[in-house]
Write an enzyme that holds these catalytic residues in place. Structure first.
Site, PDB file in Angstrom:
ATOM      1  N   GLU A 195       0.752  -1.111   0.000  1.00  0.00           N
ATOM      2  CA  GLU A 195       0.026  -0.036  -0.057  1.00  0.00           C
ATOM      3  C   GLU A 195       0.780   1.353  -0.026  1.00  0.00           C
ATOM      4  OE1 GLU A 195      -3.015   0.093  -0.291  1.00  0.00           O
ATOM      5  OE2 GLU A 195      -3.639  -1.743   0.002  1.00  0.00           O
ATOM      6  N   TYR A 227       1.784  -3.146  -9.517  1.00  0.00           N
ATOM      7  CA  TYR A 227       0.632  -3.700  -9.316  1.00  0.00           C
ATOM      8  C   TYR A 227       0.322  -4.442 -10.802  1.00  0.00           C
ATOM      9  CZ  TYR A 227      -0.839  -1.201  -5.193  1.00  0.00           C
ATOM     10  OH  TYR A 227      -0.793  -1.139  -3.645  1.00  0.00           O
ATOM     11  N   ARG A 267     -10.519  13.602  -4.363  1.00  0.00           N
ATOM     12  CA  ARG A 267     -11.163  12.950  -5.765  1.00  0.00           C
ATOM     13  C   ARG A 267     -12.561  13.117  -5.991  1.00  0.00           C
ATOM     14  NH1 ARG A 267     -10.085   6.591  -5.095  1.00  0.00           N
ATOM     15  NH2 ARG A 267     -11.476   6.385  -3.416  1.00  0.00           N
ATOM     16  N   ASN A 314      -6.723   6.501  -4.525  1.00  0.00           N
ATOM     17  CA  ASN A 314      -7.340   7.169  -3.229  1.00  0.00           C
ATOM     18  C   ASN A 314      -6.466   8.152  -2.642  1.00  0.00           C
ATOM     19  OD1 ASN A 314      -5.440   5.455  -1.889  1.00  0.00           O
ATOM     20  ND2 ASN A 314      -6.933   4.087  -1.542  1.00  0.00           N
ATOM     21  N   TYR A 320       2.289   5.927  -7.247  1.00  0.00           N
ATOM     22  CA  TYR A 320       1.354   5.225  -6.967  1.00  0.00           C
ATOM     23  C   TYR A 320       0.141   5.034  -7.964  1.00  0.00           C
ATOM     24  CZ  TYR A 320      -2.055   3.100  -3.672  1.00  0.00           C
ATOM     25  OH  TYR A 320      -3.267   2.469  -3.043  1.00  0.00           O
TER      26      TYR A 320
END
Ligand SMILES: *[C@@H]1O[C@H](CO)[C@@H](O)[C@H](O)[C@H]1NC(C)=O
Ligand SMILES: *[C@@H]1O[C@H](CO)[C@@H](O)[C@H](O)[C@H]1NC(C)=O
Length: 448
Positions: A195, A227, A267, A314, A320
């Site tokens: 994370e 990822y 967001r 997020n 990221y």
């Protein structure tokens, strides 16, 4: 006759993993379409199972085409590409696999193509998984390395804490609880984070200067664990002529699947602003549209009905970029609009011309105007799909690379460790505002 038999054999051998993948997909529970908060911390090694079926089917058709021709273009590709057979032939003493060898590069391909000198009696390296084998979804012993045909496979995995005094490397996931034994001088300690900094716990002060390597999605990690990882089949061939019109039959504009309404990068506020200028259908807890999580048709809507998808992370953190972009966005027939990492960081990991970054525009109104333009101009809209079919998302064989790196470290010129791994991980890494509002990466240090 023999050549022909060999071709047929190879064809069968190639189809087996595809069939197994298809079978696994049938047996496995589908990943939830709303990955916002439901994402399981799956280790990188399980990535290929997340592939969708269309992916596997595409590979079959492409394989068929190639096999009917004489030039065996597929098998010349590296071993980690589907159908590829090319393996590292010899040890490359100057391989660029450590961060100092190639700053700014993730070195994943180089690590996958690293191999040891032949004809050497290379000792097995023991890697202790401090959090157990289960969290990683791997078996103990050499299975993981043999099964994946790692070019460097002389490693063994263990979760037995009694091995702490003799292991060559210890891999810690998210936390650090030292074993109560003296650390051998050459033992490599690796810290893995899945994370982003907002969602990882702080380490205790005595753990800040003990790690030699990090393994995270950050591109300056020693072992980069993204990822997803896109690889072109041919670096000079990044575009293909389109065989269809991706705008055809689409009647809706912007979709968003989201369940966490209080993300740190605001967001939701951005999406609501955007919806004043162009229709935005928000599915899930933060909006008025609903599609049950278990229903595969939710993501299918992106292929057939919507032109754009908000692949908003997020958190706005360095490098990221998660499967919200790679899977929900890129692996559907929709143009992803991204927020999360900086624009150049997306450019480093995404196929060319495959997405729109919110910070390419002054604000939601300007972005909406551009989306309206794309909506009216099919040629321009379709230019965002020319990358499709020019490459693939690969399995990055995390443990193959760990094994290769542990072996390679013996040949490294220097010892290395982080003097303050938390400073590396957190300082300037994330921002609560847009990136352009931060001054030269010096954003405020956020507590986790
Ligand atoms: C659009 O819809 C028509 C009629 O249903 C169908 O024949 C066609 O294949 C569709 N086109 C695409 C690109 O999905
Ligand atoms: C690993 O880090 C420790 C300090 O935490 C250091 O003493 C040691 O030399 C490093 N080992 C290697 C192989 O770089």
């Amino acid at each position: 006759m023999w050549a022909r038999a060999a071709r047929i054999l190879r064809r069968v051998a190639l189809l087996v993993p595809l069939l197994l993948t298809a079978l696994a997909l049938l047996l496995l529970p589908r990943p939830p379409p709303f990955s916002t908060s439901a994402r399981l911390p799956s280790p990188p090694s399980t990535q290929p199972l997340v592939r969708d079926e269309t992916h596997a089917q595409n590979s079959i058709t492409e394989n068929e085409i190639i096999f009917n021709e004489e030039g065996d273009e597929f098998s010349k590709r590296p071993w980690f590409i589907s159908g590829g057979e090319q393996r590292p032939k010899r040890h490359e003493p100057h391989a660029k696999i450590f961060p100092e060898d190639s700053p700014g590069d993730d070195r994943i391909v180089e690590q996958l193509m690293y191999t040891l000198p032949k004809d050497e009696d290379v000792p097995i390296k023991k890697i202790l998984l401090a959090n157990g084998l289960g969290t990683w979804g791997v078996s103990g012993g050499r299975t993981e390395f043999i099964r994946n045909k790692c070019p460097v496979d002389r490693c063994t995995l263990t979760a037995d804490s009694r091995e702490a005094a003799t292991a060559d490397a210890i891999l810690y996931k998210d936390h650090h609880t030292p074993f109560n034994v003296k650390r051998p001088i050459n033992q490599i300690w690796i810290l893995y984070y899945l994370e982003c900094p907002y969602h990882t716990a702080s380490l205790r002060p005595t753990s800040l200067d003990v790690f030699n390597w990090t393994a995270t999605y950050r591109r300056d990690s020693d072992i980069v664990a993204p990822y997803e990882r896109w690889v072109y089949h041919d670096a000079l061939n990044t575009e293909k002529d389109l065989e269809r019109n991706y705008a055809a039959n689409k009647t809706k504009k912007v979709a968003w699947f989201v369940s966490n309404c209080h993300a740190r990068n605001r967001r939701l506020q951005y999406a609501r602003q955007l919806s004043k200028f162009i229709p935005v259908d928000i599915y899930g807890a933060c909006g008025s549209h609903h599609c049950p999580r278990a229903d595969p048709n939710c993501l299918e809507m992106l292929d057939k009905e919507y032109k754009f998808y908000l692949a908003f992370e997020n958190s706005n953190c360095r490098d990221y970029v998660t499967e919200k972009f790679f899977v929900n966005g890129l692996q559907h027939d929709v143009v992803p609009i991204v927020m999360g990492a900086r624009p150049p960081e997306y450019a480093a990991v995404a196929p060319h011309n495959s997405y729109i970054h919110v910070e390419e525009f002054a604000g939601p109104e300007e972005l909406a105007a551009y989306l309206q333009r794309l909506d009216e101009d099919d040629t321009l809209y379709n230019s965002y799909f020319k990358w499709k079919g020019t490459g693939e998302f690969i399995n990055t064989y995390f443990f193959c690379r760990v094994c290769a790196m542990v072996h390679a470290n013996g040949r490294r010129q220097r010892s290395a460790h982080y003097t303050d791994v938390q400073a590396w991980w957190r300082d300037g890494a994330c921002t609560r505002t847009e990136w352009r509002a931060t001054r030269d990466q010096q954003s405020l240090r956020d507590p986790p």
